[in-house]
Design a protein around this motif. Structure first.
Motif, PDB file in Angstrom:
ATOM      1  N   ALA A   1      49.886  38.699  47.254  1.00 56.12           N
ATOM      2  CA  ALA A   1      49.407  37.332  47.088  1.00 56.12           C
ATOM      3  C   ALA A   1      48.414  37.303  45.927  1.00 56.12           C
ATOM      4  CB  ALA A   1      48.734  36.848  48.377  1.00 56.12           C
ATOM      5  N   GLY A   2      48.493  36.238  45.119  1.00 58.27           N
ATOM      6  CA  GLY A   2      47.592  36.115  43.976  1.00 58.27           C
ATOM      7  C   GLY A   2      48.039  36.860  42.744  1.00 58.27           C
TER       8      GLY A   2
ATOM      9  N   GLU B   1      41.328  42.702  52.454  1.00 57.99           N
ATOM     10  CA  GLU B   1      42.674  42.527  52.991  1.00 57.99           C
ATOM     11  C   GLU B   1      43.534  41.803  51.959  1.00 57.99           C
ATOM     12  OE1 GLU B   1      43.664  41.592  57.368  1.00 57.99           O
ATOM     13  OE2 GLU B   1      43.555  39.636  56.360  1.00 57.99           O
ATOM     14  N   LEU B   2      44.774  42.255  51.798  1.00 56.52           N
ATOM     15  CA  LEU B   2      45.669  41.688  50.797  1.00 56.52           C
ATOM     16  C   LEU B   2      46.896  41.082  51.474  1.00 56.52           C
ATOM     17  CD1 LEU B   2      45.578  44.547  48.129  1.00 56.52           C
ATOM     18  CD2 LEU B   2      44.193  42.469  48.204  1.00 56.52           C
ATOM     19  N   GLY B   3      47.262  39.859  51.058  1.00 59.34           N
ATOM     20  CA  GLY B   3      48.474  39.243  51.559  1.00 59.34           C
ATOM     21  C   GLY B   3      49.697  39.787  50.848  1.00 59.34           C
ATOM     22  N   LEU B   4      50.822  39.832  51.580  1.00 60.50           N
ATOM     23  CA  LEU B   4      52.092  40.287  51.021  1.00 60.50           C
ATOM     24  C   LEU B   4      53.075  39.123  51.036  1.00 60.50           C
ATOM     25  CD1 LEU B   4      52.429  43.782  52.764  1.00 60.50           C
ATOM     26  CD2 LEU B   4      51.544  43.282  50.475  1.00 60.50           C
ATOM     27  N   VAL B   5      53.691  38.844  49.896  1.00 63.50           N
ATOM     28  CA  VAL B   5      54.631  37.737  49.749  1.00 63.50           C
ATOM     29  C   VAL B   5      56.032  38.321  49.664  1.00 63.50           C
ATOM     30  CG1 VAL B   5      55.328  35.778  48.319  1.00 63.50           C
ATOM     31  CG2 VAL B   5      52.893  36.341  48.563  1.00 63.50           C
ATOM     32  N   HIS B   6      56.896  37.959  50.611  1.00 65.33           N
ATOM     33  CA  HIS B   6      58.230  38.536  50.692  1.00 65.33           C
ATOM     34  C   HIS B   6      59.124  37.957  49.603  1.00 65.33           C
ATOM     35  CE1 HIS B   6      62.056  39.406  53.226  1.00 65.33           C
ATOM     36  NE2 HIS B   6      61.709  40.478  52.523  1.00 65.33           N
ATOM     37  N   LEU B   7      59.817  38.830  48.877  1.00 67.11           N
ATOM     38  CA  LEU B   7      60.750  38.421  47.831  1.00 67.11           C
ATOM     39  C   LEU B   7      62.203  38.606  48.258  1.00 67.11           C
ATOM     40  CD1 LEU B   7      58.849  40.078  44.856  1.00 67.11           C
ATOM     41  CD2 LEU B   7      58.804  37.660  45.504  1.00 67.11           C
TER      42      LEU B   7
ATOM     43  N   THR C   1      37.079  30.130  39.650  1.00 70.13           N
ATOM     44  CA  THR C   1      37.563  29.775  38.317  1.00 70.13           C
ATOM     45  C   THR C   1      38.316  30.920  37.653  1.00 70.13           C
ATOM     46  OG1 THR C   1      35.493  30.491  37.279  1.00 70.13           O
ATOM     47  CG2 THR C   1      35.611  28.201  38.007  1.00 70.13           C
ATOM     48  N   ASP C   2      38.569  32.012  38.390  1.00 71.49           N
ATOM     49  CA  ASP C   2      39.226  33.178  37.801  1.00 71.49           C
ATOM     50  C   ASP C   2      40.732  32.979  37.757  1.00 71.49           C
ATOM     51  OD1 ASP C   2      38.971  33.375  40.720  1.00 71.49           O
ATOM     52  OD2 ASP C   2      40.146  35.201  40.492  1.00 71.49           O
ATOM     53  N   ALA C   3      41.401  33.869  37.026  1.00 69.94           N
ATOM     54  CA  ALA C   3      42.853  33.793  36.876  1.00 69.94           C
ATOM     55  C   ALA C   3      43.595  34.490  38.005  1.00 69.94           C
ATOM     56  CB  ALA C   3      43.271  34.399  35.539  1.00 69.94           C
ATOM     57  N   GLY C   4      42.877  35.111  38.941  1.00 69.18           N
ATOM     58  CA  GLY C   4      43.519  35.711  40.092  1.00 69.18           C
ATOM     59  C   GLY C   4      43.832  37.174  39.925  1.00 69.18           C
ATOM     60  N   GLY C   5      44.317  37.745  41.005  1.00 72.23           N
ATOM     61  CA  GLY C   5      44.688  39.138  41.109  1.00 72.23           C
ATOM     62  C   GLY C   5      45.088  39.375  42.547  1.00 72.23           C
ATOM     63  N   PRO C   6      45.516  40.581  42.912  1.00 77.87           N
ATOM     64  CA  PRO C   6      45.872  40.821  44.301  1.00 77.87           C
ATOM     65  C   PRO C   6      44.773  40.360  45.249  1.00 77.87           C
ATOM     66  CG  PRO C   6      46.510  42.693  42.954  1.00 77.87           C
ATOM     67  CD  PRO C   6      45.727  41.777  42.062  1.00 77.87           C
ATOM     68  N   ASP C   7      45.157  39.564  46.256  1.00 77.71           N
ATOM     69  CA  ASP C   7      44.161  38.909  47.097  1.00 77.71           C
ATOM     70  C   ASP C   7      44.761  38.632  48.469  1.00 77.71           C
ATOM     71  OD1 ASP C   7      41.847  37.284  47.919  1.00 77.71           O
ATOM     72  OD2 ASP C   7      41.463  37.052  45.770  1.00 77.71           O
ATOM     73  N   ARG C   8      43.959  38.079  49.341  1.00 79.56           N
ATOM     74  CA  ARG C   8      44.452  37.756  50.682  1.00 79.56           C
ATOM     75  C   ARG C   8      45.402  36.565  50.659  1.00 79.56           C
ATOM     76  NH1 ARG C   8      44.031  34.847  55.234  1.00 79.56           N
ATOM     77  NH2 ARG C   8      44.011  36.014  57.203  1.00 79.56           N
TER      78      ARG C   8
ATOM     79  N   PHE D   1      46.468  51.188  42.771  1.00 78.76           N
ATOM     80  CA  PHE D   1      47.670  50.363  42.866  1.00 78.76           C
ATOM     81  C   PHE D   1      47.359  48.901  43.181  1.00 78.76           C
ATOM     82  CE2 PHE D   1      51.573  48.728  44.870  1.00 78.76           C
ATOM     83  CZ  PHE D   1      52.471  49.003  43.841  1.00 78.76           C
ATOM     84  N   THR D   2      46.257  48.625  43.818  1.00 78.30           N
ATOM     85  CA  THR D   2      45.899  47.243  44.140  1.00 78.30           C
ATOM     86  C   THR D   2      44.995  46.608  43.090  1.00 78.30           C
ATOM     87  OG1 THR D   2      44.029  47.986  45.484  1.00 78.30           O
ATOM     88  CG2 THR D   2      46.135  47.663  46.609  1.00 78.30           C
ATOM     89  N   ASP D   3      44.780  47.299  41.967  1.00 80.92           N
ATOM     90  CA  ASP D   3      43.900  46.813  40.905  1.00 80.92           C
ATOM     91  C   ASP D   3      44.737  46.150  39.810  1.00 80.92           C
ATOM     92  OD1 ASP D   3      42.040  46.350  38.934  1.00 80.92           O
ATOM     93  OD2 ASP D   3      41.497  48.471  38.656  1.00 80.92           O
TER      94      ASP D   3
END
Length: 331
Positions: A291-292, A277-283, A73-80, A240-242
């Motif tokens: 991701a997230g 582990e964090l997903g990376l979304v290509h721009l 139910t959270d609003a998200g943040g850097p994630d897998r 940096f990932t926070d």
């Protein structure tokens, strides 16, 4: 972390704004009645990997969440994983139609019910607004007199079926002074673009405001150069990932995590020992967001033939902070 107003351009914008488009209250009510039969959760946040219940008087049903998890139910943040529809949205075709009418990528989307007697403490939501590349919209499904958001001391009285933007980067709180009834809002976080801003009043599209807004780019397919980042290693400042990092903290001296880029099933991930582990979304052009998360922070990975360095960048409006860290490939 408490934040200040991003720039003077935003301080002159209204606390809330009605957007173009109304929705069928009867159809909304029918789907809400069906969804009330399932278990709604107390809102939760996910700092690091810990799941922590938030002691407040919301009850929440996630329609979109990280990975489509019906429990988150959270609003998200850097994630897998990035955001995806939950099974609850599959059973609510009109609410899905409402979301499809919003011409922007959706992040967290939740039905949120406010209990009688609620009186939240004033606070500001971390990095939520145009300056950070996200906006929060509200669609009341039901209402009660005096119940809802209070932004900078101004109660927001919104009619069911109408669509609103609420600036939660300002001081705000929840209030339900009554003794009965439970107002329910659809609360949607979106990655803003020009098509979405066309639904806003004109004051949100002035050159001054647009210059201070992060407008989202659509994800780009991985090209051969991006795939070549597999095995790249570099040191990442711990903060940096926070998502709650204070602006510019990653530029100051702090512990660094040796991180590796891995390619799996046509996706890139950032890994570090003992860290999620964090997903990376290509721009495009080798630049990635997490991701997230939003384009508030990105990484630019070196392309073949370029200087082997990773550019870490954060933005708040037109203010850009960045540093380049040396990179190397595993051999």
């Amino acid at each position: 972390m408490q934040q200040r107003m991003a720039t003077p351009a935003f301080s002159r914008l209204p606390r809330s704004a009605r957007l173009d488009g109304d929705f069928d209250v009867v159809r909304l009510g029918a789907e809400l009645a069906a969804l009330r039969q399932v278990h709604w959760h107390r809102r939760r946040r996910y700092p690091a990997q810990a799941l922590t219940a938030v002691p407040e008087q919301w009850r929440t049903l996630p329609l979109r969440s990280i990975g489509g998890d019906p429990e988150r139910t959270d609003a998200g943040g850097p994630d897998r994983d990035d955001f995806a529809d939950t099974p609850w949205l599959a059973g609510a075709p009109y609410l899905a139609e409402v979301l499809d009418a919003l011409p922007a990528a959706k992040r967290a989307v939740r039905l949120m019910a406010l209990a009688p007697g609620a009186s939240g403490a004033p606070h500001r939501d971390t990095k939520n607004g145009l300056a950070w590349g996200t906006v929060r919209l509200y669609l009341p499904l039901t209402a009660r007199p005096g119940a809802g958001l209070v932004i900078e001391g101004e109660p927001q009285q919104w009619t069911p079926g109408t669509l609103w933007y609420g600036d939660v980067s300002r001081s705000h709180r929840l209030l339900h002074p009554g003794t009965d009834g439970t107002p329910v809002h659809l609360v949607a976080d979106l990655l803003p673009n020009r098509a979405l801003l066309d639904l806003f009043p004109p004051v949100f599209r002035t050159p001054e405001v647009l210059a201070e807004s992060i407008l989202a780019r659509p994800p780009a397919p991985l090209d051969a150069a991006a795939r070549a980042a597999h095995g790249l290693r570099f040191d990442v400042p711990e903060s940096f990932t926070d998502r709650d990092e204070a602006d510019g903290a990653f530029l100051r001296h702090q512990r660094r995590l040796t991180s590796t880029v891995l390619l799996r099933a046509d996706r890139l991930f950032l890994t570090a020992p003992g860290e999620p582990e964090l997903g990376l979304v290509h721009l495009g052009g080798g630049e990635f967001r997490f991701a997230g998360w939003t384009e508030e922070r990105t990484l630019r990975l070196p392309r073949p033939g370029e200087v082997p360095a990773v550019v870490l960048r954060t933005r708040c409006g037109s203010t850009v902070r960045e540093t380049a860290v040396p990179a190397r490939h595993d051999t």
